[in-house]
Motif scaffolding. Structure first.
Motif, PDB file in Angstrom:
ATOM      1  N   TRP A  24       4.043 -11.903  31.283  1.00  0.00           N
ATOM      2  CA  TRP A  24       4.080 -10.776  30.350  1.00  0.00           C
ATOM      3  C   TRP A  24       3.843  -9.449  31.075  1.00  0.00           C
ATOM      4  O   TRP A  24       4.551  -8.469  30.845  1.00  0.00           O
ATOM      5  CB  TRP A  24       3.008 -10.969  29.266  1.00  0.00           C
ATOM      6  N   SER A  25       2.852  -9.438  31.953  1.00  0.00           N
ATOM      7  CA  SER A  25       2.534  -8.187  32.644  1.00  0.00           C
ATOM      8  C   SER A  25       3.664  -7.746  33.562  1.00  0.00           C
ATOM      9  O   SER A  25       3.881  -6.546  33.758  1.00  0.00           O
ATOM     10  CB  SER A  25       1.240  -8.353  33.460  1.00  0.00           C
ATOM     11  N   GLU A  26       4.424  -8.690  34.094  1.00  0.00           N
ATOM     12  CA  GLU A  26       5.489  -8.382  35.047  1.00  0.00           C
ATOM     13  C   GLU A  26       6.790  -7.956  34.366  1.00  0.00           C
ATOM     14  O   GLU A  26       7.591  -7.230  34.944  1.00  0.00           O
ATOM     15  CB  GLU A  26       5.753  -9.589  35.951  1.00  0.00           C
TER      16      GLU A  26
ATOM     17  N   SER B  57      10.456 -12.776  37.429  1.00  0.00           N
ATOM     18  CA  SER B  57      10.338 -11.402  36.934  1.00  0.00           C
ATOM     19  C   SER B  57      11.120 -10.424  37.798  1.00  0.00           C
ATOM     20  O   SER B  57      11.796  -9.525  37.270  1.00  0.00           O
ATOM     21  CB  SER B  57       8.866 -10.991  36.867  1.00  0.00           C
TER      22      SER B  57
ATOM     23  N   GLU C  86       2.404 -18.934  40.971  1.00  0.00           N
ATOM     24  CA  GLU C  86       2.485 -17.477  40.873  1.00  0.00           C
ATOM     25  C   GLU C  86       3.778 -16.961  41.497  1.00  0.00           C
ATOM     26  O   GLU C  86       4.418 -16.042  40.966  1.00  0.00           O
ATOM     27  CB  GLU C  86       1.282 -16.832  41.558  1.00  0.00           C
TER      28      GLU C  86
ATOM     29  N   PRO D 164       1.945 -12.822  22.526  1.00  0.00           N
ATOM     30  CA  PRO D 164       1.445 -12.884  23.909  1.00  0.00           C
ATOM     31  C   PRO D 164       0.816 -14.209  24.300  1.00  0.00           C
ATOM     32  O   PRO D 164       0.637 -14.473  25.493  1.00  0.00           O
ATOM     33  CB  PRO D 164       0.403 -11.749  23.948  1.00  0.00           C
TER      34      PRO D 164
ATOM     35  N   ALA E 276       0.259 -14.853  30.685  1.00  0.00           N
ATOM     36  CA  ALA E 276      -0.225 -13.478  30.817  1.00  0.00           C
ATOM     37  C   ALA E 276       0.394 -12.785  32.025  1.00  0.00           C
ATOM     38  O   ALA E 276       0.764 -11.604  31.965  1.00  0.00           O
ATOM     39  CB  ALA E 276      -1.749 -13.470  30.921  1.00  0.00           C
ATOM     40  N   LEU E 277       0.524 -13.499  33.145  1.00  0.00           N
ATOM     41  CA  LEU E 277       1.111 -12.909  34.355  1.00  0.00           C
ATOM     42  C   LEU E 277       2.570 -12.532  34.123  1.00  0.00           C
ATOM     43  O   LEU E 277       3.002 -11.424  34.480  1.00  0.00           O
ATOM     44  CB  LEU E 277       0.996 -13.882  35.527  1.00  0.00           C
TER      45      LEU E 277
ATOM     46  N   SER F 102       7.043  -6.614  31.106  1.00  0.00           N
ATOM     47  CA  SER F 102       6.820  -5.786  29.917  1.00  0.00           C
ATOM     48  C   SER F 102       7.670  -4.527  29.906  1.00  0.00           C
ATOM     49  O   SER F 102       7.865  -3.919  28.850  1.00  0.00           O
ATOM     50  CB  SER F 102       5.340  -5.412  29.805  1.00  0.00           C
ATOM     51  N   GLU F 103       8.186  -4.116  31.070  1.00  0.00           N
ATOM     52  CA  GLU F 103       8.976  -2.886  31.147  1.00  0.00           C
ATOM     53  C   GLU F 103      10.399  -3.151  31.627  1.00  0.00           C
ATOM     54  O   GLU F 103      10.983  -2.347  32.345  1.00  0.00           O
ATOM     55  CB  GLU F 103       8.292  -1.883  32.083  1.00  0.00           C
TER      56      GLU F 103
ATOM     57  N   ARG G 203      -2.891 -18.322  31.849  1.00  0.00           N
ATOM     58  CA  ARG G 203      -2.815 -17.341  32.943  1.00  0.00           C
ATOM     59  C   ARG G 203      -1.361 -17.067  33.319  1.00  0.00           C
ATOM     60  O   ARG G 203      -0.977 -15.925  33.574  1.00  0.00           O
ATOM     61  CB  ARG G 203      -3.596 -17.831  34.158  1.00  0.00           C
TER      62      ARG G 203
END
Length: 474
Positions: free
Chosen positions: A372-374, A459, A452, A387, A369-370, A376-377, A366
């Motif tokens: 990565w989502s934060e 990030s 978290e 991933p 994944a978190l 990615s840009e 988790r």
């Protein structure tokens, strides 16, 4: 020419004998007896023969004078013992003032630690703190019952017949490879393997052929070229050497395809699981579990225990024959003091803890994944790792054109996120010994111990700092 060489050597050695008052030793060059100090003779003859071998060189018509010899000695400059010390080599990494857990202390300030491969967050866990040590190689009064217990525990966890412990993580792989691979053998290795694997390849003295990083088409082509029409290749040992999770890129090796090629071309597989053991698979049993490949299809598995298990040392696991061979033939096992027993006890406790707490792996996934989502840009950076890898690897979208220029930008990002936001990450800085030519980048080690808020803090810091540092490259 032979007479000219003898005359030149005799004249030079007569001068050396007078100058150094050196004892004489007899020697014959091209059938002509000469005299002089033995070491000086060999050096002078080597120099003269080298000069004579050059087409443009013409032997002197008379012996060298004392002044000419002095001038030649004054002009000679030895090669340096080491390469020049650069400014980059003098830079010192931050010093940790506490254990390298999810949070640590640097310069008296608490920082969020993304620079340590503490994947399961077990550093500092009270169940993995022990305290005695020992010395002596395993074969010479260095084996203690806990060493045997640890080897048995690892084998039971992975489902392999036997295991062997090593005292130091990186010495495991560069002792195992030369224990099995010898001069004349063929090793096909991924070009992205880390330095310890590179060192094992070098020490083996085998014929090394590299394939493109994690590229199965390149591996297949390389195996085909090595074996096609080569009768000699059919009679010698052949190995494929890969990492499960590559330290230099965060990529995951496609084991199912590697095993298929291994069986087709009749190679053996050596797999380093230092960053996948305790991480990949539904229960942390590594790459074989992740791909559903029977573990017995992998000939040799190695791993350092300093990452997920939060201890030290390493192990190799496989068949009984593979393990027994190392007990007599692997330098890192035979000649090193045994792993301190408390570290073996810590490894056993860590494996037990992992089996009793499967939620650790879910939390780690988790967290990956978190993050990565934060990120990615991120401006100017792209995610280049798998991933599912706990090594999150970021490289520049546009290189400056040189590794030195790229490292300067990356180092600035690392320094600023630490000083301004108390987030500790690292670059893929490599030593002069490391021959890996993969792109450099930022390396973020994600842990199940991160919260978290830790991940969001990292990030947000990266978004802000990279926007400032890489605005021109974005």
């Amino acid at each position: 020419m032979a007479v000219a060489v003898a005359n030149m050597t005799t004249a030079a050695l007569d001068w050396v004998s007078v100058k150094f008052n050196a004892p004489l030793a007899g020697m014959v060059v091209f059938g002509v007896h000469i005299h002089g100090h033995l070491i000086v003779e060999v050096l002078l003859i080597a120099v003269i023969l080298f000069q004579l071998s050059r087409k443009s060189y013409k032997p002197p018509k008379k012996p060298l004078t004392e002044k000419e010899i002095d001038d030649l000695c004054d002009e000679w400059a030895p090669e340096p013992l080491h390469p020049p010390i650069t400014e980059e080599m003098l830079s010192e990494p931050p010093t940790l003032e506490s254990a390298a857990g999810p949070h640590t202390i640097i310069d008296g300030k608490e920082v969020v630690n993304f620079a340590s491969a503490n994947y399961l967050g077990l550093i500092g866990n009270e169940k993995i703190n022990y305290g005695v040590g020992s010395c002596g190689p395993r074969g010479f009064y260095g084996t203690i019952d806990v060493h045997l217990d640890c080897e048995a525990r690892i084998s039971k966890f992975l489902g392999t017949p036997d295991s062997i412990l090593y005292s130091y993580g990186i010495s495991t792989i560069f002792s195992v490879i030369p224990a099995f691979c010898k001069k004349g053998d063929i090793i096909v290795a991924d070009e992205g393997v880390h330095w310890a694997v590179q060192n094992g390849l070098y020490l083996s003295r085998s014929t090394i052929v590299y394939f493109k990083h994690n590229d199965m088409s390149s591996l297949k082509s390389t195996l085909e070229k090595v074996t096609r029409g080569n009768r000699r290749a059919e009679k010698i040992r052949r190995y494929i050497v890969v990492e499960a999770i590559y330290q230099n890129s965060g990529q995951i090796a496609p084991l199912d395809e590697i095993i298929r090629l291994k069986e087709k071309y009749r190679f053996r597989v050596v797999l380093d699981e230092s960053h996948s053991f305790g991480v990949l698979g539904s229960s942390g049993r590594g790459l074989a579990e992740h791909y559903g490949v029977p573990v017995e299809k992998i000939d040799i598995i190695t791993a350092g225990m300093g990452n997920a298990l939060a201890t030290d040392g390493g192990f190799c696991t496989g068949s009984v024959r593979v393990v027994d061979h190392q007990r007599l033939s692997s330098s890192g096992y035979v000649f090193s003091a045994s792993l301190p027993p408390f570290l073996a006890s810590a490894a056993i406790a860590a494996v037990d803890y992992l089996e009793e707490n499967p939620a650790l792996l879910s939390k780690l996934k988790r967290n990956i994944a978190l993050l990565w989502s934060e990120i990615s840009e991120l401006p100017g950076l792209i995610l280049a790792s798998n991933p599912l890898s706990p090594i999150v690897f970021l490289k520049l979208k546009r290189s400056t054109g040189s590794t030195k220029g790229d490292m300067k930008l990356l180092d600035e990002i690392v320094d600023r996120v630490l000083k301004e936001d108390l987030v500790f990450i690292v670059t893929t800085k490599r030593s002069t010994l490391d021959k890996c030519r993969l792109p450099v980048g930022l390396r973020i080690f994600v842990s199940a111990g991160h919260t978290e808020s830790d991940l969001l803090k990292a990030s947000n810091s990266l978004k802000r700092v990279t926007a400032l540092v890489l605005s021109e490259l974005a």
